[in-house]
Design a protein around this motif. Sequence first.
Motif, PDB file in Angstrom:
ATOM      1  N   CYS A 260       0.846  -1.195   0.000  1.00  0.00           N
ATOM      2  CA  CYS A 260       0.000   0.000   0.000  1.00  0.00           C
ATOM      3  C   CYS A 260       0.879   1.241   0.000  1.00  0.00           C
ATOM      4  O   CYS A 260       1.977   1.245   0.560  1.00  0.00           O
ATOM      5  CB  CYS A 260      -0.934   0.013   1.206  1.00  0.00           C
ATOM      6  N   ASN A 261       0.370   2.304  -0.624  1.00  0.00           N
ATOM      7  CA  ASN A 261       1.097   3.571  -0.661  1.00  0.00           C
ATOM      8  C   ASN A 261       0.621   4.542   0.411  1.00  0.00           C
ATOM      9  O   ASN A 261       1.134   5.654   0.508  1.00  0.00           O
ATOM     10  CB  ASN A 261       0.981   4.224  -2.046  1.00  0.00           C
ATOM     11  N   PHE A 262      -0.375   4.154   1.217  1.00  0.00           N
ATOM     12  CA  PHE A 262      -0.832   4.957   2.342  1.00  0.00           C
ATOM     13  C   PHE A 262      -0.436   4.270   3.644  1.00  0.00           C
ATOM     14  O   PHE A 262      -0.119   3.075   3.663  1.00  0.00           O
ATOM     15  CB  PHE A 262      -2.352   5.128   2.304  1.00  0.00           C
TER      16      PHE A 262
ATOM     17  N   GLY B 135      -7.009  -4.755  -0.623  1.00  0.00           N
ATOM     18  CA  GLY B 135      -5.615  -4.760  -0.209  1.00  0.00           C
ATOM     19  C   GLY B 135      -5.460  -4.468   1.261  1.00  0.00           C
ATOM     20  O   GLY B 135      -6.353  -4.762   2.047  1.00  0.00           O
ATOM     21  N   GLY B 136      -4.381  -3.712   1.499  1.00  0.00           N
ATOM     22  CA  GLY B 136      -3.463  -3.055   0.588  1.00  0.00           C
ATOM     23  C   GLY B 136      -4.138  -2.155  -0.420  1.00  0.00           C
ATOM     24  O   GLY B 136      -5.287  -1.813  -0.322  1.00  0.00           O
ATOM     25  N   GLU B 137      -3.359  -1.785  -1.439  1.00  0.00           N
ATOM     26  CA  GLU B 137      -3.870  -0.976  -2.553  1.00  0.00           C
ATOM     27  C   GLU B 137      -3.647  -1.740  -3.853  1.00  0.00           C
ATOM     28  O   GLU B 137      -2.518  -1.824  -4.359  1.00  0.00           O
ATOM     29  CB  GLU B 137      -3.163   0.384  -2.600  1.00  0.00           C
ATOM     30  N   PRO B 138      -4.708  -2.319  -4.417  1.00  0.00           N
ATOM     31  CA  PRO B 138      -4.567  -3.195  -5.583  1.00  0.00           C
ATOM     32  C   PRO B 138      -3.948  -2.531  -6.809  1.00  0.00           C
ATOM     33  O   PRO B 138      -3.274  -3.211  -7.587  1.00  0.00           O
ATOM     34  CB  PRO B 138      -6.013  -3.624  -5.870  1.00  0.00           C
ATOM     35  N   THR B 139      -4.166  -1.236  -6.980  1.00  0.00           N
ATOM     36  CA  THR B 139      -3.669  -0.592  -8.209  1.00  0.00           C
ATOM     37  C   THR B 139      -2.149  -0.505  -8.269  1.00  0.00           C
ATOM     38  O   THR B 139      -1.588  -0.132  -9.308  1.00  0.00           O
ATOM     39  CB  THR B 139      -4.259   0.823  -8.364  1.00  0.00           C
ATOM     40  N   LEU B 140      -1.468  -0.859  -7.184  1.00  0.00           N
ATOM     41  CA  LEU B 140      -0.006  -0.889  -7.201  1.00  0.00           C
ATOM     42  C   LEU B 140       0.533  -2.120  -7.919  1.00  0.00           C
ATOM     43  O   LEU B 140       1.705  -2.151  -8.314  1.00  0.00           O
ATOM     44  CB  LEU B 140       0.542  -0.862  -5.774  1.00  0.00           C
TER      45      LEU B 140
ATOM     46  N   ASP C 285     -11.546  -2.286  -4.674  1.00  0.00           N
ATOM     47  CA  ASP C 285     -11.371  -1.346  -3.569  1.00  0.00           C
ATOM     48  C   ASP C 285     -10.105  -0.532  -3.833  1.00  0.00           C
ATOM     49  O   ASP C 285      -9.055  -1.109  -4.149  1.00  0.00           O
ATOM     50  CB  ASP C 285     -11.218  -2.084  -2.240  1.00  0.00           C
ATOM     51  N   THR C 286     -10.194   0.780  -3.655  1.00  0.00           N
ATOM     52  CA  THR C 286      -9.025   1.623  -3.941  1.00  0.00           C
ATOM     53  C   THR C 286      -9.034   2.882  -3.084  1.00  0.00           C
ATOM     54  O   THR C 286     -10.099   3.353  -2.659  1.00  0.00           O
ATOM     55  CB  THR C 286      -8.969   2.008  -5.428  1.00  0.00           C
ATOM     56  N   ASN C 287      -7.834   3.415  -2.841  1.00  0.00           N
ATOM     57  CA  ASN C 287      -7.744   4.709  -2.178  1.00  0.00           C
ATOM     58  C   ASN C 287      -7.770   5.870  -3.176  1.00  0.00           C
ATOM     59  O   ASN C 287      -7.741   7.033  -2.775  1.00  0.00           O
ATOM     60  CB  ASN C 287      -6.494   4.786  -1.279  1.00  0.00           C
TER      61      ASN C 287
ATOM     62  N   GLY D  81      -1.717   9.225   6.367  1.00  0.00           N
ATOM     63  CA  GLY D  81      -0.358   8.944   6.817  1.00  0.00           C
ATOM     64  C   GLY D  81       0.667   9.164   5.732  1.00  0.00           C
ATOM     65  O   GLY D  81       1.698   8.488   5.685  1.00  0.00           O
ATOM     66  N   LEU D  82       0.394  10.137   4.844  1.00  0.00           N
ATOM     67  CA  LEU D  82       1.261  10.362   3.689  1.00  0.00           C
ATOM     68  C   LEU D  82       1.602  11.848   3.574  1.00  0.00           C
ATOM     69  O   LEU D  82       0.903  12.607   2.899  1.00  0.00           O
ATOM     70  CB  LEU D  82       0.561   9.892   2.408  1.00  0.00           C
TER      71      LEU D  82
END
Length: 235
Positions: free
Chosen positions: A27-29, A71-76, A97-99, A134-135
């Motif tokens: 995940c990127n967050f 995820g996590g963040e699936p688009t990664l 599901d995505t951020n 958190g970014l």
Amino acid sequence: MQIVGIQKMTLLDYPGRVACTVFLGGCNFRCPFCHNSELLDGSATPVMDEQELLTFLEKRKGLLDGVCITGGEPTLQKDLPELLTEIKKLGYAIKLDTNGYRPDVLKKLVDQGLVDYVAMDVKNCPERYAQTAGLPGLDITRIEESLAFLLSGAVDYELRTTVAEPLHDRQAMEAIARWLEKISPKKKVKRFFIQPFADRDTVLFAGLKAPEKAELVAFQGILAGYAEEVSIRGT
């Protein structure tokens, strides 16, 4: 592809469908209220590979009619389009599901017909977004681009906010409502879900708590004028 978890059947994750939920790592967050913190850095142990997942889905045809990718963040995941293509060949509807931080990937997946339903997190109002995600240095325009795309009606969708004190209060919810109206002044949000925070051992930070029921109802009222449907989920 990091397939790090699977829920073999759910009646809750994909509205109107009997589905399984597939968890992808990374995940990127770094949201302080995240329940899946063990998935964030990509170090979680895979539970199966892509072929094993497809074999499972082949056997479940007729029992399941949807697949939730979360995820996590699936688009990664670089191989995500290929995986979704194979799932589609089996006849399943797909929920993503995505951020919303990778709008280019989101648009491409929808344009290619690989996603039927999107659930996007709205972490907070713009002023508090970086803290809640958190970014530090978060580029809010990426979030706005994904929101504008979904609000355009390009794909069926829901927006959702996990609310936790002290990150969320009535002022924040009012700011979220104004923000959504600014992004799409002529078209209301289709569905908005308010999800109260639930503490677990895997949550990254201590000191967070769910708002009282009266606060959740107040949040619902604030957003009611900006969405066709506003519901409280998970109480």
